[in-house]
Design an enzyme around this catalytic site. Structure first.
Site, PDB file in Angstrom:
ATOM      1  N   ARG A 125       0.878 -82.726  27.268  1.00  0.00           N
ATOM      2  CA  ARG A 125       1.949 -83.728  27.354  1.00  0.00           C
ATOM      3  C   ARG A 125       2.816 -83.393  28.546  1.00  0.00           C
ATOM      4  O   ARG A 125       3.364 -82.295  28.625  1.00  0.00           O
ATOM      5  CB  ARG A 125       2.786 -83.737  26.068  1.00  0.00           C
ATOM      6  CG  ARG A 125       3.614 -85.036  25.901  1.00  0.00           C
ATOM      7  CD  ARG A 125       4.596 -84.932  24.735  1.00  0.00           C
ATOM      8  NE  ARG A 125       5.622 -83.974  25.075  1.00  0.00           N
ATOM      9  CZ  ARG A 125       6.123 -83.073  24.227  1.00  0.00           C
ATOM     10  NH1 ARG A 125       5.724 -83.008  22.990  1.00  0.00           N
ATOM     11  NH2 ARG A 125       7.051 -82.215  24.634  1.00  0.00           N
ATOM     12  N   GLU A 144       8.296 -80.524  32.752  1.00  0.00           N
ATOM     13  CA  GLU A 144       7.250 -79.512  32.588  1.00  0.00           C
ATOM     14  C   GLU A 144       6.007 -80.190  32.041  1.00  0.00           C
ATOM     15  O   GLU A 144       6.058 -81.352  31.616  1.00  0.00           O
ATOM     16  CB  GLU A 144       7.699 -78.415  31.601  1.00  0.00           C
ATOM     17  CG  GLU A 144       7.941 -78.961  30.197  1.00  0.00           C
ATOM     18  CD  GLU A 144       7.818 -77.923  29.091  1.00  0.00           C
ATOM     19  OE1 GLU A 144       7.334 -76.806  29.323  1.00  0.00           O
ATOM     20  OE2 GLU A 144       8.191 -78.267  27.942  1.00  0.00           O
ATOM     21  N   ASN A 146       3.110 -79.460  29.022  1.00  0.00           N
ATOM     22  CA  ASN A 146       2.780 -78.612  27.868  1.00  0.00           C
ATOM     23  C   ASN A 146       1.278 -78.627  27.694  1.00  0.00           C
ATOM     24  O   ASN A 146       0.703 -79.676  27.411  1.00  0.00           O
ATOM     25  CB  ASN A 146       3.444 -79.175  26.619  1.00  0.00           C
ATOM     26  CG  ASN A 146       4.952 -79.266  26.775  1.00  0.00           C
ATOM     27  OD1 ASN A 146       5.657 -78.286  26.674  1.00  0.00           O
ATOM     28  ND2 ASN A 146       5.456 -80.458  27.071  1.00  0.00           N
ATOM     29  N   SER A 151       3.411 -81.455  20.809  1.00  0.00           N
ATOM     30  CA  SER A 151       3.589 -82.040  19.477  1.00  0.00           C
ATOM     31  C   SER A 151       4.215 -83.428  19.506  1.00  0.00           C
ATOM     32  O   SER A 151       4.532 -83.968  20.557  1.00  0.00           O
ATOM     33  CB  SER A 151       4.411 -81.091  18.608  1.00  0.00           C
ATOM     34  OG  SER A 151       5.666 -80.895  19.198  1.00  0.00           O
ATOM     35  N   LYS A 305       5.577 -72.040  33.560  1.00  0.00           N
ATOM     36  CA  LYS A 305       6.553 -72.543  34.531  1.00  0.00           C
ATOM     37  C   LYS A 305       6.330 -71.943  35.913  1.00  0.00           C
ATOM     38  O   LYS A 305       6.582 -72.594  36.929  1.00  0.00           O
ATOM     39  CB  LYS A 305       7.957 -72.290  34.014  1.00  0.00           C
ATOM     40  CG  LYS A 305       8.343 -73.408  33.036  1.00  0.00           C
ATOM     41  CD  LYS A 305       8.954 -73.011  31.778  1.00  0.00           C
ATOM     42  CE  LYS A 305       9.162 -74.223  30.883  1.00  0.00           C
ATOM     43  NZ  LYS A 305       8.592 -74.080  29.555  1.00  0.00           N
ATOM     44  N   LYS A 364      14.788 -70.767  34.463  1.00  0.00           N
ATOM     45  CA  LYS A 364      13.785 -70.838  33.391  1.00  0.00           C
ATOM     46  C   LYS A 364      12.909 -69.593  33.312  1.00  0.00           C
ATOM     47  O   LYS A 364      12.270 -69.229  34.294  1.00  0.00           O
ATOM     48  CB  LYS A 364      12.857 -72.036  33.635  1.00  0.00           C
ATOM     49  CG  LYS A 364      13.543 -73.375  33.616  1.00  0.00           C
ATOM     50  CD  LYS A 364      12.509 -74.490  33.612  1.00  0.00           C
ATOM     51  CE  LYS A 364      13.149 -75.831  33.365  1.00  0.00           C
ATOM     52  NZ  LYS A 364      12.128 -76.882  33.165  1.00  0.00           N
ATOM     53  N   GLU A 368       8.169 -71.258  26.007  1.00  0.00           N
ATOM     54  CA  GLU A 368       8.012 -72.619  25.509  1.00  0.00           C
ATOM     55  C   GLU A 368       8.814 -72.763  24.228  1.00  0.00           C
ATOM     56  O   GLU A 368       9.178 -71.785  23.602  1.00  0.00           O
ATOM     57  CB  GLU A 368       6.535 -72.902  25.184  1.00  0.00           C
ATOM     58  CG  GLU A 368       5.572 -72.679  26.338  1.00  0.00           C
ATOM     59  CD  GLU A 368       5.790 -73.661  27.461  1.00  0.00           C
ATOM     60  OE1 GLU A 368       6.172 -74.811  27.186  1.00  0.00           O
ATOM     61  OE2 GLU A 368       5.590 -73.272  28.626  1.00  0.00           O
ATOM     62  N   GLY A 369       9.027 -74.022  23.839  1.00  0.00           N
ATOM     63  CA  GLY A 369       9.604 -74.260  22.514  1.00  0.00           C
ATOM     64  C   GLY A 369      11.083 -74.595  22.515  1.00  0.00           C
ATOM     65  O   GLY A 369      11.662 -74.820  21.461  1.00  0.00           O
ATOM     66  N   ARG A 450      12.054 -88.767  23.666  1.00  0.00           N
ATOM     67  CA  ARG A 450      13.021 -87.980  22.892  1.00  0.00           C
ATOM     68  C   ARG A 450      14.385 -88.155  23.541  1.00  0.00           C
ATOM     69  O   ARG A 450      14.486 -88.184  24.768  1.00  0.00           O
ATOM     70  CB  ARG A 450      12.640 -86.495  22.899  1.00  0.00           C
ATOM     71  CG  ARG A 450      11.365 -86.198  22.147  1.00  0.00           C
ATOM     72  CD  ARG A 450      10.919 -84.766  22.367  1.00  0.00           C
ATOM     73  NE  ARG A 450      10.591 -84.537  23.764  1.00  0.00           N
ATOM     74  CZ  ARG A 450      10.434 -83.337  24.305  1.00  0.00           C
ATOM     75  NH1 ARG A 450      10.588 -82.248  23.574  1.00  0.00           N
ATOM     76  NH2 ARG A 450      10.130 -83.219  25.584  1.00  0.00           N
TER      77      ARG A 450
HETATM   78  P1  ADP Z   1      10.434 -75.746  26.951  1.00  0.00           P
HETATM   79  O1  ADP Z   1       9.099 -75.222  27.299  1.00  0.00           O
HETATM   80  O2  ADP Z   1      11.293 -74.787  26.238  1.00  0.00           O
HETATM   81  O3  ADP Z   1      10.357 -77.104  26.297  1.00  0.00           O
HETATM   82  P2  ADP Z   1      11.545 -77.190  29.216  1.00  0.00           P
HETATM   83  O4  ADP Z   1      11.268 -76.900  30.637  1.00  0.00           O
HETATM   84  O5  ADP Z   1      10.914 -78.422  28.673  1.00  0.00           O
HETATM   85  O6  ADP Z   1      11.150 -75.920  28.362  1.00  0.00           O
HETATM   86  O7  ADP Z   1      13.100 -77.254  29.002  1.00  0.00           O
HETATM   87  C1  ADP Z   1      13.684 -77.496  27.745  1.00  0.00           C
HETATM   88  C2  ADP Z   1      14.695 -78.624  27.845  1.00  0.00           C
HETATM   89  O8  ADP Z   1      15.690 -78.323  28.821  1.00  0.00           O
HETATM   90  C3  ADP Z   1      14.092 -79.936  28.291  1.00  0.00           C
HETATM   91  O9  ADP Z   1      13.591 -80.666  27.193  1.00  0.00           O
HETATM   92  C4  ADP Z   1      15.273 -80.620  28.956  1.00  0.00           C
HETATM   93  O10 ADP Z   1      16.099 -81.231  27.984  1.00  0.00           O
HETATM   94  C5  ADP Z   1      16.042 -79.459  29.566  1.00  0.00           C
HETATM   95  N1  ADP Z   1      15.641 -79.260  30.978  1.00  0.00           N
HETATM   96  C6  ADP Z   1      14.627 -78.515  31.415  1.00  0.00           C
HETATM   97  N2  ADP Z   1      14.505 -78.560  32.758  1.00  0.00           N
HETATM   98  C7  ADP Z   1      15.499 -79.365  33.181  1.00  0.00           C
HETATM   99  C8  ADP Z   1      15.910 -79.819  34.468  1.00  0.00           C
HETATM  100  N3  ADP Z   1      15.283 -79.435  35.569  1.00  0.00           N
HETATM  101  N4  ADP Z   1      16.973 -80.659  34.528  1.00  0.00           N
HETATM  102  C9  ADP Z   1      17.618 -81.048  33.398  1.00  0.00           C
HETATM  103  N5  ADP Z   1      17.290 -80.650  32.171  1.00  0.00           N
HETATM  104  C10 ADP Z   1      16.232 -79.821  32.040  1.00  0.00           C
HETATM  105 MG    MG Z   2       9.818 -78.895  27.069  1.00  0.00          MG
END
Ligand code: ADP
Ligand code: MG
Length: 474
Positions: A125, A144, A146, A151, A305, A364, A368-369, A450
């Site tokens: 996803r 990102e 996944n 899910s 990442k 970051k 994940e999660g 979401r």
């Molecule tokens: P995870 O693997 O924990 O889901 P993500 O990279 O998806 O990591 O980051 C988790 C959440 O943080 C995302 O769902 C989003 O809401 C926020 N986020 C992540 N990267 C960014 C970004 N570059 N700008 C704004 N919000 C972000």
């Molecule tokens: Mg995410």
């Protein structure tokens, strides 16, 4: 970008009545989670949190996200097969990040021994936010991808009926009809079924690696149900069960309780806390087998990442997807700014810029999660601490995406309906199957929207921050 449902959000009494109807419809449709009090039992369940109204999303961005999904499938698949790229990309990270290092050790071990698996299945996803441009328009930017345990494909199939219901109650039948039908779980099951078929053993099972405390079980069941309808049987087991009862025969066929396994589908195994020493052993056993792993260890690493950040380097996509300039252009258009924190001048400069403008960056780790990223003052403190240490290579920096906020009403069990300023994240589900060197399936199979209140920087639905939503195309 038009942003919302305007006056509908102001009538509190009407919102309360609508919320009651929406919740009952969500329960009736099966938009369900187990409760946090009873995460191992389905005796008492509740609805998964969702928005009262669908959120407005520009159609052009939805189309763009769908159009680039097959390119992302190809890219992930290419990275997973490129051992040299993975090794080079992750070399500094694995020195400082034990979890990624452990995954990488298994990957190396499998390469050394020889990959027994001949059919490969990707269920991923790709997630995006809508960056607000200076001229008021919005741009699709990837957050990102996944590649393990992506899910909410199951529950996302059931939410369109809920939002149509809400709009129909308001007499907005034309608007209700604009909500897109969506059935990711069917498409994900189609990918699993194809892999199962190519594995070629009529009595073999699909092994779903699950956690015992799984609030999101109904999401997983939606895929299991689709498979059973095709006469493919799924067995749910924990890593611990694999340690106790899993085995390989001399051809490295995988058996669980004496049943042959064609496909291993991970809904576990993406966080350090999922692994005891024993569970790492179980993961290695699964990887060594010729069963189709979804994902195999290389594909899990392709979703880190650090890999995402290296892919954004100029010229990198051209190397990984030679002779496909159009795919490369579509992919690159979705990339936000991504910066390596490896020791050296480039990383030093990124750190200086992030400390000077904290609101423009996200820090970051390789996790994940949800709930692992650092923002604002916390990010600055972490960068100050990490600056002179090689530990910084286990993180990346990313440009912070700033979508235009809009009003919506968030519904959660146990909380009063609240109208708040929100932002959304769009996910597109991708499926591909490869047999040897031949790609036999490459598809997009649906979406997930979401939405969360703007005060939360991080976190998804499972983390208790975002709620399920539907795009209302405009
Ligand atoms: P995870 O693997 O924990 O889901 P993500 O990279 O998806 O990591 O980051 C988790 C959440 O943080 C995302 O769902 C989003 O809401 C926020 N986020 C992540 N990267 C960014 C970004 N570059 N700008 C704004 N919000 C972000
Ligand atoms: Mg995410």
């Amino acid at each position: 970008m038009a942003t919302g449902w305007g006056s509908l959000l102001q009538d509190e009494q009407q919102l309360e009545e609508l919320a009651r109807q929406a919740v009952d419809r969500a329960l009736a449709e099966g938009v369900l989670l187990r409760t946090s009090q009873e995460p191992i039992s389905s005796e008492v369940v509740s609805y998964a949190p969702f928005t009262l109204f669908p959120s407005l999303v520009p159609s052009a961005l939805l189309e763009q996200a769908y159009a680039v999904q097959m390119d992302f499938n190809l890219l992930v698949d290419a990275v997973s097969q490129n051992a040299a790229f993975l090794e080079q990309t992750l070399s500094s990270t694995i020195k400082r990040d034990n979890f990624t290092a452990h995954l990488f050790d298994i990957h190396k071990q499998i390469l050394k021994e020889g990959i027994a698996q001949t059919v490969f299945l990707g269920l991923n996803r790709s997630d995006y936010m809508f960056q607000r441009n200076a001229d008021g328009s919005a741009a699709l930017k990837q957050i990102e991808i996944n590649t393990i345990s992506a899910s909410f494909g199951g529950l996302a199939s059931r939410t369109p009926a809920v939002h149509r219901h809400v709009l129909n109650v308001l007499g907005k039948t034309k608007e209700a009809a604009k909500i897109l039908s969506n059935n990711p779980s069917k498409g994900l099951a189609m990918g699993i079924a194809k892999a199962w078929e190519l594995y070629g053993s009529a009595n073999a099972r699909v092994l779903l690696i699950a956690q015992e405390k799984e609030r999101n079980i109904f999401d997983q069941r939606a895929i299991e149900n689709e498979l059973l309808a095709r006469n493919i049987h799924v067995i749910r087991r924990k890593f611990e069960d694999v340690s106790e009862k899993g085995s390989l025969d001399q051809d490295r066929r995988l058996f669980m309780d004496d049943q042959e396994v064609a496909v291993v589908y991970f809904r576990d195994g993406y966080m350090p806390s999922h692994y005891s020493l024993q569970n790492w052993g179980a993961r290695l056993l699964l990887e060594r087998s010729c069963a189709v792993k979804c994902p195999d260890i290389a594909t899990q690493l392709a979703g880190t990442k650090k890999v995402q950040q290296e892919l954004s380097r100029s010229g990198m996509l051209e190397v990984l997807l030679p002779g496909q300039p159009e795919a490369v252009a579509r992919l690159r258009a979705t990339f936000a700014g991504l910066y390596s924190l490896d020791m050296g001048e480039e990383g030093d400069q990124a750190i200086t810029e992030a400390i000077a403008a904290p609101s423009c960056f996200v820090l970051k780790p390789q996790r994940e999660g949800g709930g692992n990223n650092l923002y604002g003052e916390e990010m600055v403190q972490a960068l100050e601490r990490l600056k002179d240490s090689e530990e910084r290579a286990s993180y990346i920096l990313m440009e912070k995406i700033e979508p235009e906020p809009f009003g919506n009403c968030l519904l959660r069990p146990g909380s009063p309906a609240r109208v708040v300023q929100c932002i959304s994240e769009l996910g597109i589900f991708g499926v591909y199957v490869r047999q040897g060197k031949t790609l036999v399936m490459n598809k997009h199979v649906g979406h997930l929207l979401r939405t969360k209140a703007i005060e939360h920087a991080d976190g998804g639905v499972a983390a208790g921050v975002a709620v399920l939503d539907n795009p209302y195309p405009v």
